[in-house]
Motif scaffolding. Structure first.
Motif, PDB file in Angstrom:
ATOM      1  N   ASN A  23       2.485  -8.516  -2.897  1.00  0.00           N
ATOM      2  CA  ASN A  23       2.623  -8.718  -1.449  1.00  0.00           C
ATOM      3  C   ASN A  23       2.392  -7.420  -0.697  1.00  0.00           C
ATOM      4  N   ASN A  24       2.099  -6.358  -1.428  1.00  0.00           N
ATOM      5  CA  ASN A  24       1.836  -5.058  -0.820  1.00  0.00           C
ATOM      6  C   ASN A  24       0.868  -4.309  -1.728  1.00  0.00           C
ATOM      7  N   GLN A  27      -1.160  -0.486  -1.417  1.00  0.00           N
ATOM      8  CA  GLN A  27      -1.437   0.693  -0.616  1.00  0.00           C
ATOM      9  C   GLN A  27      -2.291   1.676  -1.425  1.00  0.00           C
ATOM     10  N   TYR A  53      -3.129   0.176   3.968  1.00  0.00           N
ATOM     11  CA  TYR A  53      -2.179  -0.873   3.597  1.00  0.00           C
ATOM     12  C   TYR A  53      -3.018  -2.136   3.554  1.00  0.00           C
ATOM     13  N   SER A  65      10.154  -5.227  -3.234  1.00  0.00           N
ATOM     14  CA  SER A  65       9.324  -4.333  -2.452  1.00  0.00           C
ATOM     15  C   SER A  65       9.185  -2.944  -3.047  1.00  0.00           C
ATOM     16  N   HIS A  70      13.222   2.558  10.692  1.00  0.00           N
ATOM     17  CA  HIS A  70      12.943   1.996   9.368  1.00  0.00           C
ATOM     18  C   HIS A  70      14.258   1.695   8.661  1.00  0.00           C
ATOM     19  N   SER A 130      10.362   2.376   5.185  1.00  0.00           N
ATOM     20  CA  SER A 130       9.518   1.300   5.692  1.00  0.00           C
ATOM     21  C   SER A 130      10.376   0.311   6.476  1.00  0.00           C
ATOM     22  N   LEU A 131       9.699  -0.493   7.271  1.00  0.00           N
ATOM     23  CA  LEU A 131      10.314  -1.720   7.732  1.00  0.00           C
ATOM     24  C   LEU A 131      10.308  -2.662   6.531  1.00  0.00           C
ATOM     25  N   TRP A 157       9.626  -5.175   3.715  1.00  0.00           N
ATOM     26  CA  TRP A 157       8.440  -5.868   3.254  1.00  0.00           C
ATOM     27  C   TRP A 157       7.170  -5.315   3.895  1.00  0.00           C
ATOM     28  N   ASN A 158       7.141  -4.030   4.162  1.00  0.00           N
ATOM     29  CA  ASN A 158       6.004  -3.491   4.896  1.00  0.00           C
ATOM     30  C   ASN A 158       5.536  -2.169   4.299  1.00  0.00           C
ATOM     31  N   GLU A 159       4.583  -1.531   4.951  1.00  0.00           N
ATOM     32  CA  GLU A 159       3.965  -0.300   4.488  1.00  0.00           C
ATOM     33  C   GLU A 159       4.992   0.811   4.351  1.00  0.00           C
ATOM     34  N   GLN A 160       4.919   1.542   3.223  1.00  0.00           N
ATOM     35  CA  GLN A 160       5.836   2.642   2.974  1.00  0.00           C
ATOM     36  C   GLN A 160       5.184   3.968   3.355  1.00  0.00           C
TER      37      GLN A 160
END
Lengths: 109, 112
Positions: free
Chosen positions: A30-31, A33, A48, A95, B29, B95-96, B98-101
């Motif tokens: 789900n990610n 990068q 991303y 995550s 974040h 990150s937020l 479930w989002n970009e780190q």
């Protein structure tokens, strides 16, 4: 856990050349990068991109999630592009990012 | 917007000594991560926080490592006592959910 394989492990280019870096992963994500780690160790976010195609200047990336791979394209390479490029993925169930071993890129003038 | 801030940038200690690293994430974040990067390898997660709760610490060596994130903002990672094999770069990311780190500059630890 999920496995991430990057290729090639090392790449040496002349300034101005183009290159393609590959990232294969073993499960749904789900990610995804792409990072550039500069000589000072800083991880710089490039893309991303859990799916689809993106472009940013001389760099672009494509992820084909159904086939479990991603590609990073570098065009007209410059000496400042040198460093280690990491692909990292986050599994559907959590995550944390799992990183590949990286591609060491050297661009010679 | 300020990025992830870490301190110190470098630390050299004798084995068996304690050491602590500090991280201030990007404002807003709610998820904070500590990773460890050994030479020539990619980073590996030690612990992940959602707000002030540690939700993934399966890779944290709990006999000597501890972490806290009071008030869900800053975080501290501690090693006591340090061993030679702990020499590495310790990276903080945020990150937020479930989002970009986004990663900080890291703390390079050398244990002598």
């Amino acid at each position: 856990g999920i496995q991430v394989e990057q290729s090639p492990p090392d790449l040496i280019l002349q300034e101005g050349a183009n290159s393609t870096l590959r990232c294969n992963f073993s499960d749904s994500v789900n990610n995804l990068q792409w990072f550039h780690q500069n000589p000072w160790g800083q991880l710089i976010n490039l893309f991303y991109i859990p799916s689809g195609t993106k472009q940013n200047g001389r760099l672009s990336a494509t992820t084909v999630a159904t086939e479990r791979y991603s590609l990073l394209y570098i065009s007209s390479s410059q000496t400042t592009d040198s460093g280690v490029y990491f692909c990292a993925v986050g599994e559907t169930s959590g995550s944390r990012l799992t990183f590949g071993e990286g591609t060491q890129l050297t661009v010679n003038p | 917007e300020a990025g992830v801030v870490q301190s110190p940038r470098y630390k050299i200690i004798e084995k068996k000594q304690p050491v602590a690293f500090w991280c201030n994430p990007i404002s807003g974040h709610n998820t904070l991560y500590w990773y460890r990067q050994n030479l020539g390898q990619g980073p590996e997660l030690l612990i992940r926080y959602e707000n002030e709760e540690a939700v993934d610490d399966s890779q944290l060596p709990k006999d000597r490592f501890s972490a806290e994130r009071l008030k869900g903002v800053d975080s501290t990672l501690k090693i006591q006592p340090a061993e030679l094999g702990d020499s590495a770069v310790y990276l903080c990311a945020s990150s937020l959910i479930w989002n970009e780190q986004f990663f900080g500059p890291g703390t390079r630890l050398t244990v002598l």
